[in-house]
Motif scaffolding. Structure first.
Motif, PDB file in Angstrom:
ATOM      1  N   ALA A 292      66.689  25.650  10.689  1.00  0.00           N
ATOM      2  CA  ALA A 292      65.962  26.860  11.062  1.00  0.00           C
ATOM      3  C   ALA A 292      64.636  26.981  10.321  1.00  0.00           C
ATOM      4  O   ALA A 292      63.719  27.682  10.777  1.00  0.00           O
ATOM      5  CB  ALA A 292      66.818  28.091  10.773  1.00  0.00           C
ATOM      6  N   ARG A 293      64.517  26.306   9.186  1.00  0.00           N
ATOM      7  CA  ARG A 293      63.289  26.336   8.403  1.00  0.00           C
ATOM      8  C   ARG A 293      62.634  24.951   8.442  1.00  0.00           C
ATOM      9  O   ARG A 293      63.214  23.997   8.949  1.00  0.00           O
ATOM     10  CB  ARG A 293      63.575  26.765   6.962  1.00  0.00           C
ATOM     11  CG  ARG A 293      64.401  28.044   6.844  1.00  0.00           C
ATOM     12  CD  ARG A 293      64.576  28.457   5.401  1.00  0.00           C
ATOM     13  NE  ARG A 293      63.408  29.174   4.902  1.00  0.00           N
ATOM     14  CZ  ARG A 293      63.193  29.463   3.611  1.00  0.00           C
ATOM     15  NH1 ARG A 293      64.065  29.045   2.696  1.00  0.00           N
ATOM     16  NH2 ARG A 293      62.128  30.133   3.237  1.00  0.00           N
ATOM     17  N   THR A 294      61.432  24.868   7.876  1.00  0.00           N
ATOM     18  CA  THR A 294      60.743  23.579   7.866  1.00  0.00           C
ATOM     19  C   THR A 294      60.054  23.361   6.525  1.00  0.00           C
ATOM     20  O   THR A 294      59.618  24.322   5.874  1.00  0.00           O
ATOM     21  CB  THR A 294      59.731  23.487   9.028  1.00  0.00           C
ATOM     22  OG1 THR A 294      59.290  22.140   9.161  1.00  0.00           O
ATOM     23  CG2 THR A 294      58.530  24.396   8.808  1.00  0.00           C
ATOM     24  N   ALA A 295      59.949  22.105   6.119  1.00  0.00           N
ATOM     25  CA  ALA A 295      59.361  21.740   4.830  1.00  0.00           C
ATOM     26  C   ALA A 295      58.051  20.990   5.042  1.00  0.00           C
ATOM     27  O   ALA A 295      57.963  20.101   5.897  1.00  0.00           O
ATOM     28  CB  ALA A 295      60.335  20.873   4.032  1.00  0.00           C
ATOM     29  N   LEU A 296      57.044  21.372   4.255  1.00  0.00           N
ATOM     30  CA  LEU A 296      55.725  20.743   4.304  1.00  0.00           C
ATOM     31  C   LEU A 296      55.360  20.220   2.927  1.00  0.00           C
ATOM     32  O   LEU A 296      55.814  20.744   1.911  1.00  0.00           O
ATOM     33  CB  LEU A 296      54.656  21.739   4.744  1.00  0.00           C
ATOM     34  CG  LEU A 296      54.844  22.556   6.019  1.00  0.00           C
ATOM     35  CD1 LEU A 296      53.656  23.487   6.206  1.00  0.00           C
ATOM     36  CD2 LEU A 296      55.002  21.644   7.215  1.00  0.00           C
ATOM     37  N   THR A 297      54.496  19.206   2.917  1.00  0.00           N
ATOM     38  CA  THR A 297      53.898  18.737   1.665  1.00  0.00           C
ATOM     39  C   THR A 297      52.390  18.633   1.838  1.00  0.00           C
ATOM     40  O   THR A 297      51.913  18.001   2.778  1.00  0.00           O
ATOM     41  CB  THR A 297      54.470  17.370   1.239  1.00  0.00           C
ATOM     42  OG1 THR A 297      55.847  17.515   0.910  1.00  0.00           O
ATOM     43  CG2 THR A 297      53.733  16.835   0.009  1.00  0.00           C
ATOM     44  N   TYR A 298      51.671  19.273   0.916  1.00  0.00           N
ATOM     45  CA  TYR A 298      50.216  19.168   0.845  1.00  0.00           C
ATOM     46  C   TYR A 298      49.871  18.128  -0.217  1.00  0.00           C
ATOM     47  O   TYR A 298      50.426  18.152  -1.315  1.00  0.00           O
ATOM     48  CB  TYR A 298      49.597  20.513   0.460  1.00  0.00           C
ATOM     49  CG  TYR A 298      49.716  21.579   1.519  1.00  0.00           C
ATOM     50  CD1 TYR A 298      48.610  21.958   2.288  1.00  0.00           C
ATOM     51  CD2 TYR A 298      50.934  22.216   1.766  1.00  0.00           C
ATOM     52  CE1 TYR A 298      48.706  22.942   3.256  1.00  0.00           C
ATOM     53  CE2 TYR A 298      51.041  23.200   2.743  1.00  0.00           C
ATOM     54  CZ  TYR A 298      49.921  23.551   3.484  1.00  0.00           C
ATOM     55  OH  TYR A 298      50.038  24.519   4.458  1.00  0.00           O
ATOM     56  N   GLU A 299      48.938  17.218   0.115  1.00  0.00           N
ATOM     57  CA  GLU A 299      48.551  16.160  -0.810  1.00  0.00           C
ATOM     58  C   GLU A 299      47.143  16.395  -1.344  1.00  0.00           C
ATOM     59  O   GLU A 299      46.196  16.563  -0.565  1.00  0.00           O
ATOM     60  CB  GLU A 299      48.607  14.789  -0.127  1.00  0.00           C
ATOM     61  CG  GLU A 299      50.014  14.334   0.185  1.00  0.00           C
ATOM     62  CD  GLU A 299      50.042  12.915   0.742  1.00  0.00           C
ATOM     63  OE1 GLU A 299      49.179  12.096   0.348  1.00  0.00           O
ATOM     64  OE2 GLU A 299      50.919  12.642   1.586  1.00  0.00           O
ATOM     65  N   TYR A 300      47.041  16.381  -2.672  1.00  0.00           N
ATOM     66  CA  TYR A 300      45.763  16.551  -3.349  1.00  0.00           C
ATOM     67  C   TYR A 300      45.468  15.290  -4.164  1.00  0.00           C
ATOM     68  O   TYR A 300      46.188  14.987  -5.119  1.00  0.00           O
ATOM     69  CB  TYR A 300      45.811  17.762  -4.279  1.00  0.00           C
ATOM     70  CG  TYR A 300      46.019  19.081  -3.594  1.00  0.00           C
ATOM     71  CD1 TYR A 300      44.942  19.903  -3.276  1.00  0.00           C
ATOM     72  CD2 TYR A 300      47.309  19.529  -3.273  1.00  0.00           C
ATOM     73  CE1 TYR A 300      45.129  21.136  -2.658  1.00  0.00           C
ATOM     74  CE2 TYR A 300      47.514  20.755  -2.653  1.00  0.00           C
ATOM     75  CZ  TYR A 300      46.417  21.547  -2.349  1.00  0.00           C
ATOM     76  OH  TYR A 300      46.611  22.769  -1.728  1.00  0.00           O
ATOM     77  N   PRO A 301      44.433  14.540  -3.821  1.00  0.00           N
ATOM     78  CA  PRO A 301      44.090  13.356  -4.615  1.00  0.00           C
ATOM     79  C   PRO A 301      43.686  13.740  -6.033  1.00  0.00           C
ATOM     80  O   PRO A 301      43.186  14.840  -6.290  1.00  0.00           O
ATOM     81  CB  PRO A 301      42.917  12.744  -3.860  1.00  0.00           C
ATOM     82  CG  PRO A 301      43.036  13.288  -2.478  1.00  0.00           C
ATOM     83  CD  PRO A 301      43.588  14.662  -2.627  1.00  0.00           C
ATOM     84  N   SER A 302      43.904  12.807  -6.953  1.00  0.00           N
ATOM     85  CA  SER A 302      43.642  13.081  -8.366  1.00  0.00           C
ATOM     86  C   SER A 302      43.215  11.802  -9.068  1.00  0.00           C
ATOM     87  O   SER A 302      43.634  10.700  -8.693  1.00  0.00           O
ATOM     88  CB  SER A 302      44.906  13.644  -9.021  1.00  0.00           C
ATOM     89  OG  SER A 302      44.756  13.746 -10.419  1.00  0.00           O
ATOM     90  N   ALA A 303      42.397  11.970 -10.098  1.00  0.00           N
ATOM     91  CA  ALA A 303      41.989  10.825 -10.921  1.00  0.00           C
ATOM     92  C   ALA A 303      43.025  10.509 -11.986  1.00  0.00           C
ATOM     93  O   ALA A 303      42.988   9.437 -12.587  1.00  0.00           O
ATOM     94  CB  ALA A 303      40.642  11.107 -11.571  1.00  0.00           C
ATOM     95  N   THR A 304      43.948  11.428 -12.224  1.00  0.00           N
ATOM     96  CA  THR A 304      44.964  11.229 -13.253  1.00  0.00           C
ATOM     97  C   THR A 304      46.348  11.432 -12.656  1.00  0.00           C
ATOM     98  O   THR A 304      46.514  12.075 -11.619  1.00  0.00           O
ATOM     99  CB  THR A 304      44.764  12.209 -14.417  1.00  0.00           C
ATOM    100  OG1 THR A 304      44.854  13.558 -13.915  1.00  0.00           O
ATOM    101  CG2 THR A 304      43.414  12.009 -15.080  1.00  0.00           C
ATOM    102  N   GLY A 305      47.349  10.883 -13.327  1.00  0.00           N
ATOM    103  CA  GLY A 305      48.732  11.000 -12.852  1.00  0.00           C
ATOM    104  C   GLY A 305      49.326   9.634 -12.583  1.00  0.00           C
ATOM    105  O   GLY A 305      48.782   8.596 -12.992  1.00  0.00           O
TER     106      GLY A 305
END
Length: 388
Positions: A292-305
């Motif tokens: 009944a629900r839905t999952a999303l992922t937003y991607e943010y590029p990064s110089a670190t990690g």
């Protein structure tokens, strides 16, 4: 005493652990820094019971029957044809660019491949020598489409202008004159029916494989005796950054759940223009899960990690070549996978590389495991080395 220590429980590490244990009866210690197996392909059920990919979408596609046959020992499959839309000038249009993209953006009515090809050719800018990612795109589709679809996205993703990146970055994305809106054209476009983590769990279920999570190789390498080593981590880290660090781009992920059954028309929407994030993934398209629900992922590029993408520039390849030379001179260690060979690979390519590495190991050692001096506890192995 383990016959093998394998560093990294992603695709390369799990495939090699399974092959060595199954085919050679070898004992394997498989370690990973993270608290889970599967590397970046790890998936899990979130607190709402939705299956998500912890590190962004992983879409399995390949032309290799052999690789599909091998992985099918550990998973059933569901068909999935990946389609991506790009949010450009207030419209959602197919990417890679095709005839529909052009017609929608420019209110045209091109009806044939020839018409679309002529339209693109009229805008393409001749490039005498194609060396950069900008050259690749501009020579195919011209400056305007380059600016709309590629320049902003690439600058966000890499922190560099396409003119500063090797041509390989954008050469991977085709331009089409028909209405084919599939992101990939591979023969096999499928997803593990019960997820990647379930597949990896079956892969390493052999009792000859011992799994050690949240374990750093540097902390245990001299404590656990082992005869040979397979290393799938960062090659520069293995050699204590002797020639300096190899640059990577990283990502930050924002996972959200919405009170609606579906949010997007497709699994992934790219944002090449003003937004800080590069793409948004809705996993139910990928997994086929009913919820009944839905999952999303937003991607943010990064110089670190965490290291995700090797930065394809000539000076970085030159530095890697120095590490590669060290690797070739290091006895009894095999370097396999993206991080260990400083290359961007699709998942099927990593599986293929790991299977090829196993074949070379099997041939070089013979069917009977010869006695070898242990590594660890100050053991010092002196046997032939290979780099995948």
């Amino acid at each position: 005493m383990f016959d093998w220590m394998i560093v990294g429980a992603g695709f390369a590490g799990c495939v090699l652990a399974e092959r060595l244990a199954t085919e050679r009866g070898a004992t394997v210690l498989l370690i990973d820094r993270r608290p889970h197996i599967g590397g970046n392909a790890y998936d899990r059920y979130n607190e709402d019971g939705l299956l998500i990919h912890e590190y962004g979408p992983h879409i399995f596609h390949t032309n290799s029957d052999m690789i599909v046959d091998y992985l099918s020992r550990f998973t059933a499959w569901r068909p999935y044809t990946h389609r991506v839309l790009a949010a450009v000038d207030g419209k959602l249009v197919p990417i890679p660019i095709n005839r529909t993209t052009i017609n929608t953006l420019y209110d045209l009515a091109l009806t044939t491949d020839a018409e679309a090809e002529a339209w693109l050719a009229a805008r393409a800018e001749p490039v005498e020598r194609i060396e950069t990612s900008e050259d690749v795109v501009v020579s195919k589709v011209g400056r305007e489409l380059y600016e709309k679809f590629f320049r902003g996205y690439t600058r966000k993703q890499w922190g560099l202008d396409p003119s500063e990146l090797d041509k390989s970055v954008t050469a991977r994305v085709p331009t089409r004159t028909d209405t084919d809106d599939r992101y990939f054209a591979d023969k096999h476009q499928i997803m593990p029916k019960h997820g990647y983590t379930a597949m990896f769990s079956r892969m390493v279920a052999n009792p000859a494989i011992t799994l050690m999570l949240q374990a750093d190789y540097r902390d245990i390498r001299d404590l656990v005796p082992h005869r040979r080593l397979i290393y799938t981590g960062q090659i520069d880290e293995f050699f204590d950054h002797r020639f300096g660090p190899l640059p990577y781009r990283s990502l930050r992920f924002e996972h959200v759940t919405l009170d609606e059954p579906q949010h997007q028309a497709v699994g992934v929407v790219n944002y090449p223009q003003g937004e800080a994030f590069t793409r948004v993934t809705e996993y139910k398209h990928l997994t086929g899960q009913q919820h009944a629900r839905t999952a999303l992922t937003y991607e943010y590029p990064s110089a670190t990690g965490d290291p995700y993408y090797p930065v394809p520039r000539p000076e970085n390849q030159e530095r890697y070549a120095r590490y590669e030379a060290l690797a070739r001179a290091t006895p009894d260690v095999w370097f396999v996978g993206r991080l260990a060979t400083y290359r961007y690979y699709n998942m099927d390519q990593v599986v293929g590389q790991a299977l090829a590495t196993f074949r070379r190991i099997d041939e070089s050692l013979g069917r009977a495991e010869a006695a070898a001096p242990p590594r660890g506890l100050n053991g010092d192995a002196r046997r032939p080395h290979a780099i995948a």
